[in-house]
Motif scaffolding. Structure first.
Motif, PDB file in Angstrom:
ATOM      1  N   ASP A   1       0.816  -1.219   0.000  1.00  0.00           N
ATOM      2  CA  ASP A   1       0.000   0.000   0.000  1.00  0.00           C
ATOM      3  C   ASP A   1       0.848   1.267   0.000  1.00  0.00           C
TER       4      ASP A   1
ATOM      5  N   GLN B   1       0.352  -1.298   8.955  1.00  0.00           N
ATOM      6  CA  GLN B   1      -1.088  -1.518   8.753  1.00  0.00           C
ATOM      7  C   GLN B   1      -1.846  -1.333  10.058  1.00  0.00           C
TER       8      GLN B   1
ATOM      9  N   GLU C   1      -9.052  -3.041   3.530  1.00  0.00           N
ATOM     10  CA  GLU C   1      -7.776  -3.123   2.819  1.00  0.00           C
ATOM     11  C   GLU C   1      -6.629  -3.326   3.803  1.00  0.00           C
TER      12      GLU C   1
ATOM     13  N   SER D   1      -4.103  -6.535   3.900  1.00  0.00           N
ATOM     14  CA  SER D   1      -2.650  -6.402   3.806  1.00  0.00           C
ATOM     15  C   SER D   1      -1.985  -6.976   5.055  1.00  0.00           C
TER      16      SER D   1
END
Lengths: 137, 136
Positions: free
Chosen positions: A34, B17, B108, B112
């Motif tokens: 990301d 994350q 998301e 991840s």
């Protein structure tokens, strides 16, 4: 006995080194799944022909260190080059080109290959052990 | 060792994350945080950006959370003349948080996170295989 003198074991070790390095590169890709503008990396594939040639050739003679004042001879560690992937599957609007599915596919490939390398290594050792006579151990 | 490094890289990904998830929950929790006085600003949505940083000690590229920034988009408006923060026309500014976007962001981050966890599992399995070579 220096096990790394045996071509098969030397090749298996090198293969394991390459696979471990690839796993590292792949984890980096997944960790950056990301991150904007991140393009995934991958290692250059090993070439069987050159590996075989390296395994067959004799190790170059190294200078010995016989005095404390001597400089330690340079020993080059095997280096595997990595580079950015040329044409990734897709690029997100933020410029990130990591596709998790693609990376995980590569991971499973690495796993299988690693398993093969370690199994080959073990088989070869077992063969040597058989030749030495198992009861001696 | 490369495999240990791989685990550390994945762990840095998980940490990033996790931070992102924290910011998402902050946004979601404050979806109704309004101002108390007329003209005051309600809660402003926060955003996270990741970046790829070389860790010199580890000789590996880790992921880190960059700056936690604010979303500069306009606030939403709601007609509620009885609210203490209502302006002369009777409108109250509400946070620029869209819960659908936040939910998607959360999914998301979760995905991840899972991917990084799987990477750790697989690196661990590779280390175990190496150790198994010693066993007989």
């Amino acid at each position: 006995m220096d096990l790394s003198k045996l071509p098969l074991l030397a090749m298996a070790t090198k293969r394991m080194g390459w696979l471990a390095r690839r796993q590292e590169v792949l984890s980096q890709n997944v960790a950056n799944a990301d991150t904007p503008d991140y393009v995934p990396h991958d290692l250059k594939a090993q070439n069987f022909r050159s590996m075989l040639r390296a395994a067959k050739s004799v190790e170059p003679v190294q200078m010995a260190r016989t005095d404390a004042a001597h400089i330690e001879p340079l020993r080059r560690a095997p280096k595997f080059s990595d580079g950015k992937e040329k044409d990734p599957y897709e690029v997100a609007p933020a410029g990130n080109a990591v596709v998790l599915e693609e990376q995980l596919m590569k991971v499973s490939e690495t796993q299988t290959d690693y398993r093969m390398a370690t199994t080959l290594y073990r088989k070869h050792i077992n063969m040597i052990k058989d030749a030495l006579g198992r009861h001696s151990s | 060792m490369d495999l240990i490094k791989a685990i550390q890289i994945s762990a840095s990904g998980m940490k990033a994350q996790g931070t992102r998830l924290r910011v998402v929950s902050e946004n979601l929790a404050n979806v109704n945080s309004l101002a108390e006085t007329p003209g005051g600003e309600p809660y402003r949505r926060k955003t996270v950006a990741f970046k790829d940083v070389l860790d010199r000690g580890l000789q590996a590229n880790l992921v880190e959370v960059g700056k936690i920034d604010f979303d500069k988009s306009d606030f939403n408006k709601r007609y509620d003349p009885t609210h203490p923060a209502a302006n002369a026309e009777g409108y109250v500014l509400t946070p620029n948080v869209n819960s659908l976007i936040e939910m998607m962001d959360m999914r998301e981050a979760q995905r991840s996170y899972d991917a990084n966890l799987n990477m750790i599992e697989s690196s661990k399995r590779m280390i175990e295989r190496t150790i198994d070579l010693m066993r007989d």
